[in-house]
Design a protein around this motif. Structure first.
Motif, PDB file in Angstrom:
ATOM      1  N   SER A   1      13.023 -22.932  51.571  1.00  0.00           N
ATOM      2  CA  SER A   1      13.646 -23.624  50.555  1.00  0.00           C
ATOM      3  C   SER A   1      15.062 -23.053  50.555  1.00  0.00           C
ATOM      4  CB  SER A   1      13.156 -23.056  49.235  1.00  0.00           C
ATOM      5  OG  SER A   1      11.853 -23.664  49.059  1.00  0.00           O
ATOM      6  N   SER A   2      15.307 -21.975  51.358  1.00  0.00           N
ATOM      7  CA  SER A   2      16.737 -21.501  51.490  1.00  0.00           C
ATOM      8  C   SER A   2      17.306 -22.292  52.533  1.00  0.00           C
ATOM      9  CB  SER A   2      16.830 -20.090  51.907  1.00  0.00           C
ATOM     10  OG  SER A   2      18.110 -19.636  52.091  1.00  0.00           O
ATOM     11  N   LYS A   3      16.489 -22.414  53.517  1.00  0.00           N
ATOM     12  CA  LYS A   3      17.107 -23.073  54.922  1.00  0.00           C
ATOM     13  C   LYS A   3      17.390 -24.689  54.684  1.00  0.00           C
ATOM     14  CE  LYS A   3      14.676 -20.438  58.296  1.00  0.00           C
ATOM     15  NZ  LYS A   3      13.565 -20.242  59.385  1.00  0.00           N
ATOM     16  N   ALA A   4      16.790 -25.228  53.574  1.00  0.00           N
ATOM     17  CA  ALA A   4      17.084 -26.620  53.128  1.00  0.00           C
ATOM     18  C   ALA A   4      18.452 -26.638  52.339  1.00  0.00           C
ATOM     19  CB  ALA A   4      16.053 -27.197  52.622  1.00  0.00           C
TER      20      ALA A   4
ATOM     21  N   THR B   1      19.171 -26.094  45.562  1.00  0.00           N
ATOM     22  CA  THR B   1      20.142 -25.734  44.811  1.00  0.00           C
ATOM     23  C   THR B   1      19.521 -24.865  43.560  1.00  0.00           C
ATOM     24  OG1 THR B   1      20.065 -27.718  43.657  1.00  0.00           O
ATOM     25  CG2 THR B   1      21.740 -27.443  45.411  1.00  0.00           C
ATOM     26  N   GLU B   2      18.250 -24.934  43.475  1.00  0.00           N
ATOM     27  CA  GLU B   2      17.627 -24.156  42.404  1.00  0.00           C
ATOM     28  C   GLU B   2      16.239 -23.847  42.769  1.00  0.00           C
ATOM     29  OE1 GLU B   2      16.432 -24.581  37.533  1.00  0.00           O
ATOM     30  OE2 GLU B   2      17.842 -25.993  38.294  1.00  0.00           O
ATOM     31  N   CYS B   3      15.689 -22.565  42.608  1.00  0.00           N
ATOM     32  CA  CYS B   3      14.443 -22.258  42.660  1.00  0.00           C
ATOM     33  C   CYS B   3      13.895 -21.420  41.650  1.00  0.00           C
ATOM     34  CB  CYS B   3      14.602 -21.263  44.072  1.00  0.00           C
ATOM     35  SG  CYS B   3      14.867 -21.958  45.619  1.00  0.00           S
ATOM     36  N   THR B   4      12.560 -21.488  41.879  1.00  0.00           N
ATOM     37  CA  THR B   4      11.363 -21.191  40.739  1.00  0.00           C
ATOM     38  C   THR B   4      11.372 -19.701  40.738  1.00  0.00           C
ATOM     39  OG1 THR B   4       9.485 -21.156  42.535  1.00  0.00           O
ATOM     40  CG2 THR B   4      10.071 -23.328  41.242  1.00  0.00           C
ATOM     41  N   LEU B   5      10.588 -19.220  39.876  1.00  0.00           N
ATOM     42  CA  LEU B   5      10.134 -17.751  39.658  1.00  0.00           C
ATOM     43  C   LEU B   5       9.793 -17.293  40.976  1.00  0.00           C
ATOM     44  CD1 LEU B   5       9.261 -15.318  37.885  1.00  0.00           C
ATOM     45  CD2 LEU B   5       7.075 -16.480  37.581  1.00  0.00           C
ATOM     46  N   PHE B   6       8.926 -18.021  41.906  1.00  0.00           N
ATOM     47  CA  PHE B   6       8.622 -17.636  43.111  1.00  0.00           C
ATOM     48  C   PHE B   6       9.238 -18.045  44.249  1.00  0.00           C
ATOM     49  CE2 PHE B   6       4.765 -18.341  39.991  1.00  0.00           C
ATOM     50  CZ  PHE B   6       4.166 -17.175  40.275  1.00  0.00           C
ATOM     51  N   LYS B   7      10.531 -18.330  44.318  1.00  0.00           N
ATOM     52  CA  LYS B   7      11.582 -18.269  44.995  1.00  0.00           C
ATOM     53  C   LYS B   7      11.460 -19.738  45.903  1.00  0.00           C
ATOM     54  CE  LYS B   7      12.329 -13.139  45.477  1.00  0.00           C
ATOM     55  NZ  LYS B   7      12.347 -12.133  46.445  1.00  0.00           N
ATOM     56  N   ARG B   8      10.653 -20.566  45.259  1.00  0.00           N
ATOM     57  CA  ARG B   8      10.710 -21.963  46.040  1.00  0.00           C
ATOM     58  C   ARG B   8      11.238 -23.099  45.284  1.00  0.00           C
ATOM     59  NH1 ARG B   8       8.293 -19.626  50.512  1.00  0.00           N
ATOM     60  NH2 ARG B   8       6.551 -18.347  49.920  1.00  0.00           N
ATOM     61  N   CYS B   9      11.875 -24.075  46.123  1.00  0.00           N
ATOM     62  CA  CYS B   9      12.573 -24.910  45.446  1.00  0.00           C
ATOM     63  C   CYS B   9      12.215 -25.734  44.344  1.00  0.00           C
ATOM     64  CB  CYS B   9      12.927 -26.118  46.662  1.00  0.00           C
ATOM     65  SG  CYS B   9      14.470 -26.916  46.293  1.00  0.00           S
TER      66      CYS B   9
ATOM     67  N   VAL C   1      16.415 -30.576  46.654  1.00  0.00           N
ATOM     68  CA  VAL C   1      16.875 -30.552  48.033  1.00  0.00           C
ATOM     69  C   VAL C   1      17.968 -31.470  48.253  1.00  0.00           C
ATOM     70  CG1 VAL C   1      15.930 -31.093  50.344  1.00  0.00           C
ATOM     71  CG2 VAL C   1      14.454 -29.947  48.682  1.00  0.00           C
ATOM     72  N   PRO C   2      19.183 -30.923  48.445  1.00  0.00           N
ATOM     73  CA  PRO C   2      20.294 -31.815  48.611  1.00  0.00           C
ATOM     74  C   PRO C   2      20.150 -32.779  49.929  1.00  0.00           C
ATOM     75  CG  PRO C   2      20.958 -29.658  49.817  1.00  0.00           C
ATOM     76  CD  PRO C   2      19.371 -29.560  49.148  1.00  0.00           C
ATOM     77  N   SER C   3      20.813 -34.081  49.548  1.00  0.00           N
ATOM     78  CA  SER C   3      20.554 -35.009  50.328  1.00  0.00           C
ATOM     79  C   SER C   3      21.291 -34.572  51.625  1.00  0.00           C
ATOM     80  CB  SER C   3      21.275 -36.487  49.807  1.00  0.00           C
ATOM     81  OG  SER C   3      22.863 -36.108  49.661  1.00  0.00           O
ATOM     82  N   HIS C   4      20.893 -35.346  52.816  1.00  0.00           N
ATOM     83  CA  HIS C   4      21.477 -35.171  54.163  1.00  0.00           C
ATOM     84  C   HIS C   4      21.808 -36.845  54.623  1.00  0.00           C
ATOM     85  CE1 HIS C   4      19.152 -31.503  53.292  1.00  0.00           C
ATOM     86  NE2 HIS C   4      20.036 -31.108  54.253  1.00  0.00           N
ATOM     87  N   PRO C   5      23.135 -37.211  54.326  1.00  0.00           N
ATOM     88  CA  PRO C   5      23.600 -38.601  54.410  1.00  0.00           C
ATOM     89  C   PRO C   5      23.140 -39.096  55.969  1.00  0.00           C
ATOM     90  CG  PRO C   5      25.198 -37.432  53.407  1.00  0.00           C
ATOM     91  CD  PRO C   5      24.233 -36.345  53.918  1.00  0.00           C
TER      92      PRO C   5
END
Length: 557
Positions: A158-161, A164-172, A177-181
């Motif tokens: 999730s961090s590598k991707a 912009t916001e993660c859950t209680l368990f540190k997952r996205c 997940v931001p776009s990659h044009p």
């Protein structure tokens, strides 16, 4: 009732301790307004709950069997009572903390619930609960939504991707997940140029066990490093990091889902010989269909063709045809290309035909178990594990007439099962694309992995927005596509056989689109999949060549 599991403060997870619970706005339910729910249970029910909750770490693992059943059922019934009183539709997804105060028959719970709009909330409950040998009663006395405390740190994939916001368990969090044009456009191009291919021949990037994702609170305790190899003792239960929504946004076009009937509901579960089994907190099947359906119906996704594959059978769904067909009808409606549509057409449709009919979803089983063939097509491919695949030119089991799925497995159950070793994982799509494999089904889908599936545009290309006059060439050095600064450059033309789509020759050097560039029996074209491109590269012998992009530009400008 035996051992109890007490609440502890975990600041790294932003859990709220009992000392802080007094600051919450608790909804107190006096006995006169509190509803008592009573539910019968059998010894088989108790055995199922005990088997499920005791096989992996969690707050219920050290309870006695009776106490475990009481807490698990109390959590379910309390959420049910809260739904009734608050007019919401929450599903219990995770019990994070539990404690029994025996002298008061009081169960204190901290849980994660999912709403029918796919949002997740932490909640605190207290309930009076009594377990007899035949039934359990539960009466909620307190309930509160635990407010979010700051922003949760993102971990691992999730961090590598760049989530912009993660859950209680540190997952996205779903949809973050931001776009990659460049990646988005390259993968869009690769689907658009297949628009006149019959559906089974289209290459679609697939997510294996797509539902089994950490964004939806599967595998919340996973800690195996990615990529493998793993420490033999580590735990990895989830096949994916990101939500169905985010994987579709990234460019996945085939979602693989396992429906199972268990604990009185149709769920999505990784229940198999090596998995932990279908559980009472596994996500509801209807929620998965709703999420995918919402994505399909968004205006920006109009015309995008997707495949949904159910790994199903009589032992999975126990004959509950209505619980499979119902959600498909409700959330996809006439967007599904059905077996009846297939019968009327008399063959497989092309993507263009599906789009023209506004039927952008194809649902399929791997076998003949189709729940009455209302929406679901029978299986039409052969499948193998990742470890059976060999790179180009042997390409595993690939042939010009084959339709193939290669799947992997990233899960790890300590010393009992190591998916990367025993099944294999896909860490690079490029050879699968080069071999023309229709369904390379990967685990742990992420933007970096998807970049390896791009065989068309070079990084940074097209260098400016395409127009209907744009000219594109295959570069002889990088073997990637570039937007030409001028269409007057003299280059050989890519000419494909009119009778064999794998046979290419180079036409004469000329400006783009010269009508006399290709010899008789060949026509100016472009590769429509990675295998066709590889054949063209071999013929081009490191020369740059014009590609006939003209007919596809209207879909890409």
């Amino acid at each position: 009732m035996g051992k109890t599991s007490t609440f502890r403060c975990h600041l790294d997870l932003h859990h709220i301790c009992y000392l802080l619970l007094g600051t919450l706005l608790l909804l107190n339910h006096a006995s006169k307004s509190s509803a008592t729910i009573q539910e019968l249970y059998s010894m088989e029910d108790q055995e199922a709950y005990v088997k499920y909750y005791k096989q992996f770490p969690g707050p219920l693992q050290n309870f006695t069997n009776d106490a475990l059943l009481m807490v698990a059922k109390c959590a379910e019934l309390t959420v049910k009572e809260y739904n009734n009183q608050s007019q919401v539709a929450y599903q219990l997804r995770h019990i994070t903390k539990a404690r029994i105060e025996e002298q008061d028959n009081l169960v204190k719970l901290q849980v994660v619930v999912e709403s029918d709009s796919h949002g997740y909330h932490e909640m605190y409950f207290e309930a009076k609960s009594i377990l007899t040998t035949k039934y359990i009663t539960s009466s909620m006395t307190k309930a509160a939504v635990i407010p979010k405390k700051g922003t949760h740190h993102c971990d691992k994939l999730s961090s590598k991707a760049g989530c912009t916001e993660c859950t209680l368990f540190k997952r996205c969090v779903k949809g973050h997940v931001p776009s990659h044009p460049w990646l988005d456009f390259a993968l869009k191009t690769q689907q658009e140029i297949q628009i006149d291919q019959e559906f089974p021949k289209v290459q679609l990037l697939a997510a294996h066990n797509a539902f089994n994702d950490r964004a939806d609170h599967y595998g919340v305790l996973d800690y195996c490093p990615w990529p493998p190899p793993y420490d033999a003792a580590c735990l990895d239960l989830a096949n994916q990091e990101f939500s169905l929504t985010d994987m579709l946004n990234m460019g996945i076009r085939s979602l693989e889902i396992d429906p199972w009937w268990c604990f009185g509901k149709m769920r999505m579960s990784h229940a198999s010989e090596h998995a932990i089994g279908c559980g009472p907190t596994d996500r509801l099947f209807v929620y998965g269909m709703k999420e995918i359906g919402e994505w399909v119906h968004k205006p920006e996704n109009a015309g995008i063709i997707i495949r949904i594959y159910f790994e199903d059978g009589s032992d999975h769904t126990k004959g509950h045809d209505d619980l499979i067909n119902g959600p498909i009808k409700k959330y996809f409606g006439d967007r599904v290309f059905t077996p009846t549509d297939m019968k009327q057409l008399g063959r497989w449709p092309t993507l263009r035909e599906m789009r023209n009919l506004n039927k952008t979803v194809l649902v399929t089983s791997a076998n003949s178990y189709t729940h009455g063939s209302v929406f679901i097509q029978e299986g039409y491919w052969n499948e193998y594990i990742r470890n059976e695949f060999t790179p180009y030119p042997t390409c595993g089991q690939a042939s010009s007439s084959s339709v193939l799925r290669y799947y992997c497995d990233s899960t790890n159950y300590g010393p009992f099962w190591n998916g990367p070793k025993q099944t294999g994982v896909i860490l690079d799509f490029s050879e699968f694309m080069k071999c023309g494999i229709q369904y390379p089904a990967a685990d742990q889908i992420n933007p970096k992995l998807l970049e390896t599936a791009v065989w068309t545009w070079a990084k940074g290309q097209p260098s400016q927005p395409l127009t209907i006059q744009s000219c594109v060439f295959l570069d002889g050095t990088s073997h990637r596509w570039y937007l030409a600064p001028s269409c007057d450059t003299l280059l050989p033309h890519a000419c494909i056989s009119s009778s064999n789509s794998t046979v290419w020759v180079l036409g004469s050097k000329a400006s783009y689109g010269d009508i006399n560039a290709c010899p008789k029996g060949f026509h100016f074209s472009l590769p429509v999949n990675g295998f066709h491109q590889q054949k063209l590269i071999e013929v081009a012998s490191n020369q740059s060549v014009w590609l006939n992009m003209t007919s596809y530009l209207p879909q890409l400008v």
